[in-house]
Write an enzyme that holds these catalytic residues in place. Sequence first.
Site, PDB file in Angstrom:
ATOM      1  N   HIS A  97       0.719  -1.242   0.028  1.00  0.00           N
ATOM      2  CA  HIS A  97       0.032   0.137  -0.043  1.00  0.00           C
ATOM      3  C   HIS A  97       0.948   1.326   0.055  1.00  0.00           C
ATOM      4  O   HIS A  97       1.461   1.751   1.119  1.00  0.00           O
ATOM      5  CB  HIS A  97      -0.829   0.023   1.291  1.00  0.00           C
TER       6      HIS A  97
ATOM      7  N   HIS B 272       1.255   5.468  -1.636  1.00  0.00           N
ATOM      8  CA  HIS B 272       1.068   6.519  -2.514  1.00  0.00           C
ATOM      9  C   HIS B 272       2.330   7.145  -3.088  1.00  0.00           C
ATOM     10  O   HIS B 272       3.090   7.705  -2.307  1.00  0.00           O
ATOM     11  CB  HIS B 272       0.561   7.595  -1.514  1.00  0.00           C
TER      12      HIS B 272
ATOM     13  N   ARG C  78       2.117   9.361  -5.728  1.00  0.00           N
ATOM     14  CA  ARG C  78       1.776  10.739  -6.174  1.00  0.00           C
ATOM     15  C   ARG C  78       2.235  10.891  -7.684  1.00  0.00           C
ATOM     16  O   ARG C  78       2.331   9.647  -8.684  1.00  0.00           O
ATOM     17  CB  ARG C  78       2.440  11.637  -5.628  1.00  0.00           C
TER      18      ARG C  78
ATOM     19  N   ASN D 275      -5.151   7.397  -6.280  1.00  0.00           N
ATOM     20  CA  ASN D 275      -6.009   8.376  -5.727  1.00  0.00           C
ATOM     21  C   ASN D 275      -5.211   9.783  -6.342  1.00  0.00           C
ATOM     22  O   ASN D 275      -4.899  10.678  -5.443  1.00  0.00           O
ATOM     23  CB  ASN D 275      -6.418   8.527  -4.450  1.00  0.00           C
TER      24      ASN D 275
ATOM     25  N   LYS E  64      -9.469  -0.731  -5.957  1.00  0.00           N
ATOM     26  CA  LYS E  64      -9.620  -0.001  -4.768  1.00  0.00           C
ATOM     27  C   LYS E  64     -10.944   0.867  -4.381  1.00  0.00           C
ATOM     28  O   LYS E  64     -11.443   1.489  -5.281  1.00  0.00           O
ATOM     29  CB  LYS E  64      -8.437   1.185  -4.527  1.00  0.00           C
TER      30      LYS E  64
ATOM     31  N   HIS F  81     -10.728   1.007   1.660  1.00  0.00           N
ATOM     32  CA  HIS F  81     -10.553   2.145   2.717  1.00  0.00           C
ATOM     33  C   HIS F  81     -11.625   1.992   3.452  1.00  0.00           C
ATOM     34  O   HIS F  81     -12.827   2.626   3.351  1.00  0.00           O
ATOM     35  CB  HIS F  81     -10.166   3.559   2.084  1.00  0.00           C
TER      36      HIS F  81
ATOM     37  N   HIS G 257      -4.801  -0.809   5.755  1.00  0.00           N
ATOM     38  CA  HIS G 257      -4.285   0.122   6.909  1.00  0.00           C
ATOM     39  C   HIS G 257      -5.188   0.046   7.997  1.00  0.00           C
ATOM     40  O   HIS G 257      -5.789   1.207   8.519  1.00  0.00           O
ATOM     41  CB  HIS G 257      -4.112   1.565   6.468  1.00  0.00           C
TER      42      HIS G 257
ATOM     43  N   LEU H 108      -5.347   9.203   7.893  1.00  0.00           N
ATOM     44  CA  LEU H 108      -6.644   8.579   7.930  1.00  0.00           C
ATOM     45  C   LEU H 108      -6.324   7.131   7.410  1.00  0.00           C
ATOM     46  O   LEU H 108      -5.451   6.730   6.653  1.00  0.00           O
ATOM     47  CB  LEU H 108      -7.428   9.405   6.847  1.00  0.00           C
TER      48      LEU H 108
ATOM     49  N   ASP I 107       1.259   2.680   3.486  1.00  0.00           N
ATOM     50  CA  ASP I 107       0.418   3.980   3.428  1.00  0.00           C
ATOM     51  C   ASP I 107       1.272   4.801   3.499  1.00  0.00           C
ATOM     52  O   ASP I 107       0.685   6.017   3.961  1.00  0.00           O
ATOM     53  CB  ASP I 107      -0.679   3.786   4.463  1.00  0.00           C
TER      54      ASP I 107
ATOM     55  N   HIS J 198       2.763  14.402   1.670  1.00  0.00           N
ATOM     56  CA  HIS J 198       2.403  15.763   1.036  1.00  0.00           C
ATOM     57  C   HIS J 198       3.351  16.916   1.494  1.00  0.00           C
ATOM     58  O   HIS J 198       4.177  16.686   2.331  1.00  0.00           O
ATOM     59  CB  HIS J 198       1.209  16.128   2.076  1.00  0.00           C
TER      60      HIS J 198
ATOM     61  N   ALA K 249      -4.071  14.655   5.255  1.00  0.00           N
ATOM     62  CA  ALA K 249      -3.935  13.552   5.969  1.00  0.00           C
ATOM     63  C   ALA K 249      -2.727  12.744   5.336  1.00  0.00           C
ATOM     64  O   ALA K 249      -2.740  12.611   4.035  1.00  0.00           O
ATOM     65  CB  ALA K 249      -5.171  12.758   6.094  1.00  0.00           C
TER      66      ALA K 249
HETATM   67  O1  DOR Z   1      -3.374   9.553   5.751  1.00  0.00           O
HETATM   68  C1  DOR Z   1      -3.877   9.253   4.448  1.00  0.00           C
HETATM   69  N1  DOR Z   1      -3.435   9.871   3.311  1.00  0.00           N
HETATM   70  N2  DOR Z   1      -4.813   8.412   4.202  1.00  0.00           N
HETATM   71  C2  DOR Z   1      -5.358   8.136   3.142  1.00  0.00           C
HETATM   72  O2  DOR Z   1      -6.286   7.079   2.993  1.00  0.00           O
HETATM   73  C3  DOR Z   1      -4.973   8.663   1.736  1.00  0.00           C
HETATM   74  C4  DOR Z   1      -3.589   9.251   2.001  1.00  0.00           C
HETATM   75  C5  DOR Z   1      -3.256  10.374   0.778  1.00  0.00           C
HETATM   76  O3  DOR Z   1      -3.534  10.038  -0.292  1.00  0.00           O
HETATM   77  O4  DOR Z   1      -2.679  11.378   1.189  1.00  0.00           O
HETATM   78 ZN    ZN Z   2      -3.586   4.953   1.494  1.00  0.00          ZN
END
Ligand code: DOR
Ligand code: ZN
Length: 347
Positions: free
Chosen positions: A15, A17, A19, A43, A101, A138, A176, A221, A249, A253, A265
């Site tokens: 899992h 991200h 970007r 996402n 997902k 999720h 998660h 999250l 996860d 950011h 988050a």
């Molecule tokens: O904390 C999180 N950040 N939880 C998620 O489900 C998405 C993720 C994000 O893409 O920033």
């Molecule tokens: Zn995630």
Amino acid sequence: MTAQSITLIKPDDWHVHLRDGEMLKQVAPYTAQQFARAIIMPNLLPPVTTTAMAVDYRQRILAATQDYPDFKPLMVAYLTDDLDGKDLINGHQQGVLTAAKLYPAGATTNSSHGVTDIKHIYPVLEAMQKQGMPLLVHGEVVGDDIDVFDREARFIDDVMQPLLKDMPELKVVFEHITTKDAADFVMSAGDNVAATITAHHLQINRNDMLVGGIKPHLYCLPVAKREQHRQALRKAATSGHQKFFLGTDTAPHAINAKESACGCAGIFTAPHAIEHYAQVFEEENALDKLEAFASINGPKFYQLSINKDHITLIKKDQQVPEKTIDKGLSIVPFKAGEILAWQLQAD
Ligand code: DOR
Ligand code: ZN
């Protein structure tokens, strides 16, 4: 005697991200350096909803990880209320899409295109069940009347249980997990249900985020819960049970998006992901279970081969940098400035 080094089958991250654009270029090498494969979250803006978009995104990831040519991104489609089920199943049959997902609409970052009612996508889920294509969830119910700390437990009752009753063979990864409720639920469910656990949910509870000042870099999250839940997650992860496997996860950011009046988050664990997990397993006297959690249980669930390469972690202090910076983009990693007990040995 305490272990001074540990060699593991090369792990996978189920899992992640990564970007896109400059952020992708900055963060992807961290994951590719430690892990053989990674499940790539879809996402983006706009989300990855088709096989063609997944093919393009995979190309961009491969370009960003060219220093690690053995790294394999495993692509995931983002389910929407009106997703083309035929394209999804074709994508899986062609080996492009590993999974799909489910983001409940409004649950988290870039989830506004998510599913408003799971019943809307029942035909797609039935096709996935038939195909043996995993559904990644999720697991949070969103609603003005639902306390943010109760969202996961409510999801089990309101969505997960009815779904599995209707589709008892569907392969589901409860992503998660953050509660004892979810760990217990996964344990009691059939072999077609498994869960990923993040390094940060094994290490922090909600006090860490809120006591002594709000810590935006510990906000994610699903949000971290009470200590009793963290303890239940540590027990599940370090049990070695095949239903639980590694999924960081890691969700980077930019610093200004985190340190803000309305902070995003996500916790950026990628730079030292495997070391964060090693620390937890050592604290629990369970280093002998780390390989099952990090390298074996995941591929077994996904019916993929176990990696042939190995990694070695050595017991050696290292300091996590305050931030990672590239082309003016700064990201604060988990445990910034702190000392970690383990270090991944360079190849
Ligand atoms: O904390 C999180 N950040 N939880 C998620 O489900 C998405 C993720 C994000 O893409 O920033
Ligand atoms: Zn995630």
